[in-house]
Write a protein that holds these residues in place. Sequence first.
Motif, PDB file in Angstrom:
ATOM      1  N   ASP A  76      15.091  -2.857 -21.387  1.00 17.30           N
ATOM      2  CA  ASP A  76      14.562  -3.448 -22.613  1.00 17.30           C
ATOM      3  C   ASP A  76      15.566  -3.167 -23.716  1.00 17.30           C
ATOM      4  N   ASP A  77      15.181  -3.257 -24.950  1.00 17.80           N
ATOM      5  CA  ASP A  77      16.113  -3.152 -26.073  1.00 17.80           C
ATOM      6  C   ASP A  77      16.974  -1.897 -26.039  1.00 17.80           C
ATOM      7  N   SER A  78      16.376  -0.738 -25.780  1.00 19.00           N
ATOM      8  CA  SER A  78      17.136   0.507 -25.870  1.00 19.00           C
ATOM      9  C   SER A  78      16.924   1.453 -24.690  1.00 19.00           C
ATOM     10  N   THR A  79      16.394   0.932 -23.590  1.00 17.28           N
ATOM     11  CA  THR A  79      16.112   1.769 -22.434  1.00 17.28           C
ATOM     12  C   THR A  79      16.398   1.004 -21.150  1.00 17.28           C
ATOM     13  N   VAL A  80      16.945   1.713 -20.168  1.00 12.16           N
ATOM     14  CA  VAL A  80      17.097   1.153 -18.827  1.00 12.16           C
ATOM     15  C   VAL A  80      16.327   2.057 -17.881  1.00 12.16           C
ATOM     16  N   LEU A  81      15.446   1.462 -17.095  1.00 13.58           N
ATOM     17  CA  LEU A  81      14.727   2.187 -16.060  1.00 13.58           C
ATOM     18  C   LEU A  81      15.360   1.804 -14.730  1.00 13.58           C
ATOM     19  N   ALA A  82      15.940   2.792 -14.061  1.00 10.73           N
ATOM     20  CA  ALA A  82      16.509   2.584 -12.737  1.00 10.73           C
ATOM     21  C   ALA A  82      15.563   3.207 -11.720  1.00 10.73           C
ATOM     22  N   ILE A  83      15.119   2.402 -10.779  1.00 11.79           N
ATOM     23  CA  ILE A  83      14.253   2.895  -9.720  1.00 11.79           C
ATOM     24  C   ILE A  83      15.103   2.977  -8.456  1.00 11.79           C
ATOM     25  N   CYS A  84      15.175   4.174  -7.918  1.00 11.01           N
ATOM     26  CA  CYS A  84      16.022   4.413  -6.754  1.00 11.01           C
ATOM     27  C   CYS A  84      15.185   4.431  -5.487  1.00 11.01           C
ATOM     28  N   ARG A  85      15.839   4.335  -4.363  1.00 11.83           N
ATOM     29  CA  ARG A  85      15.162   4.276  -3.071  1.00 11.83           C
ATOM     30  C   ARG A  85      14.660   5.647  -2.612  1.00 11.83           C
ATOM     31  N   SER A  86      15.197   6.718  -3.181  1.00  6.40           N
ATOM     32  CA  SER A  86      14.787   8.064  -2.792  1.00  6.40           C
ATOM     33  C   SER A  86      15.071   9.031  -3.937  1.00  6.40           C
ATOM     34  N   VAL A  87      14.555  10.243  -3.842  1.00  9.26           N
ATOM     35  CA  VAL A  87      14.832  11.271  -4.838  1.00  9.26           C
ATOM     36  C   VAL A  87      16.327  11.614  -4.814  1.00  9.26           C
ATOM     37  N   ASP A  88      16.892  11.729  -3.606  1.00  7.64           N
ATOM     38  CA  ASP A  88      18.335  11.984  -3.499  1.00  7.64           C
ATOM     39  C   ASP A  88      19.130  10.840  -4.116  1.00  7.64           C
ATOM     40  N   GLY A  89      18.649   9.608  -3.910  1.00  6.87           N
ATOM     41  CA  GLY A  89      19.309   8.443  -4.503  1.00  6.87           C
ATOM     42  C   GLY A  89      19.299   8.512  -6.019  1.00  6.87           C
ATOM     43  N   ALA A  90      18.210   9.012  -6.594  1.00 12.80           N
ATOM     44  CA  ALA A  90      18.133   9.168  -8.051  1.00 12.80           C
ATOM     45  C   ALA A  90      19.160  10.189  -8.528  1.00 12.80           C
ATOM     46  N   ASP A  91      19.327  11.265  -7.773  1.00 13.64           N
ATOM     47  CA  ASP A  91      20.340  12.267  -8.126  1.00 13.64           C
ATOM     48  C   ASP A  91      21.744  11.672  -8.063  1.00 13.64           C
ATOM     49  N   ILE A  92      22.000  10.878  -7.026  1.00 11.11           N
ATOM     50  CA  ILE A  92      23.305  10.222  -6.887  1.00 11.11           C
ATOM     51  C   ILE A  92      23.526   9.250  -8.039  1.00 11.11           C
ATOM     52  N   PHE A  93      22.480   8.498  -8.399  1.00  9.52           N
ATOM     53  CA  PHE A  93      22.593   7.549  -9.503  1.00  9.52           C
ATOM     54  C   PHE A  93      22.903   8.278 -10.809  1.00  9.52           C
ATOM     55  N   LYS A  94      22.178   9.373 -11.082  1.00  6.41           N
ATOM     56  CA  LYS A  94      22.445  10.152 -12.305  1.00  6.41           C
ATOM     57  C   LYS A  94      23.884  10.655 -12.323  1.00  6.41           C
ATOM     58  N   GLU A  95      24.361  11.112 -11.187  1.00  3.15           N
ATOM     59  CA  GLU A  95      25.739  11.595 -11.096  1.00  3.15           C
ATOM     60  C   GLU A  95      26.735  10.464 -11.354  1.00  3.15           C
ATOM     61  N   THR A  96      26.439   9.283 -10.828  1.00  2.00           N
ATOM     62  CA  THR A  96      27.298   8.115 -11.045  1.00  2.00           C
ATOM     63  C   THR A  96      27.386   7.793 -12.534  1.00  2.00           C
ATOM     64  N   ILE A  97      26.241   7.755 -13.207  1.00  2.00           N
ATOM     65  CA  ILE A  97      26.219   7.464 -14.647  1.00  2.00           C
ATOM     66  C   ILE A  97      26.966   8.544 -15.412  1.00  2.00           C
ATOM     67  N   THR A  98      26.715   9.802 -15.093  1.00  2.00           N
ATOM     68  CA  THR A  98      27.381  10.903 -15.770  1.00  2.00           C
ATOM     69  C   THR A  98      28.890  10.828 -15.590  1.00  2.00           C
ATOM     70  N   ASN A  99      29.349  10.478 -14.397  1.00  2.00           N
ATOM     71  CA  ASN A  99      30.781  10.372 -14.124  1.00  2.00           C
ATOM     72  C   ASN A  99      31.438   9.225 -14.897  1.00  2.00           C
ATOM     73  N   LEU A 100      30.662   8.197 -15.204  1.00  2.00           N
ATOM     74  CA  LEU A 100      31.208   7.058 -15.961  1.00  2.00           C
ATOM     75  C   LEU A 100      31.352   7.377 -17.458  1.00  2.00           C
ATOM     76  N   LEU A 101      30.637   8.385 -17.910  1.00  2.00           N
ATOM     77  CA  LEU A 101      30.723   8.761 -19.325  1.00  2.00           C
ATOM     78  C   LEU A 101      31.983   9.592 -19.570  1.00  2.00           C
ATOM     79  N   ASP A 102      32.698   9.272 -20.641  1.00  2.00           N
ATOM     80  CA  ASP A 102      33.844  10.087 -21.034  1.00  2.00           C
ATOM     81  C   ASP A 102      33.319  11.397 -21.600  1.00  2.00           C
ATOM     82  N   ASN A 103      33.821  12.486 -21.089  1.00  2.00           N
ATOM     83  CA  ASN A 103      33.368  13.791 -21.573  1.00  2.00           C
ATOM     84  C   ASN A 103      34.291  14.353 -22.626  1.00  2.00           C
TER      85      ASN A 103
END
Length: 153
Positions: free
Chosen positions: A126-153
């Motif tokens: 929606d305007d300011s939020t993305v809801l990602a639904i993953c296939r598993s709890v481990d998949g959600a962890d992998i997705f979070k890691e993917t997003i975190t890795n894409l962010l410049d630290n």
Amino acid sequence: MFMRKVERQQYLRSLINQNSIERQEDFVRLLTRDGIEVTQATISRDIKEMQLVKVPSDGGGYHYSLPVQKQLDTQKKLKRTLNDAFVSLDSQEKMVVVHVQPGSGPALATLISQMNLEDLFCAIGDDSTVLAICRSVDGADIFKETITNLLDN
């Protein structure tokens, strides 16, 4: 039901993300199942325009995929959009929420969907939020890691 070309091609992308599609007839069958009337000739034109490629399947044979270069371009756009708009990231079981600056949610959800991530079921923005639904709890962890890795630290 009639569907415009742009909508149909977006739908084909989602079918590729959710299914192993080996033949054009598979696209026609899946679209027909979902109430969308389409001919094999139309699918053939869509495949050519979308520059879909066949890649080896894990179990043998081949299936349709988005071209690699498009995925690389999408990843660059996703990285740029995340770095411009990211606010926060949180998760609960199979769901991950990415909060972004107002107006960035739909574009970010589309880019995430276009990445064809194996563990991602769907991304809704929606305007300011993305809801990602993953296939598993481990998949959600992998997705979070993917997003975190894409962010410049």
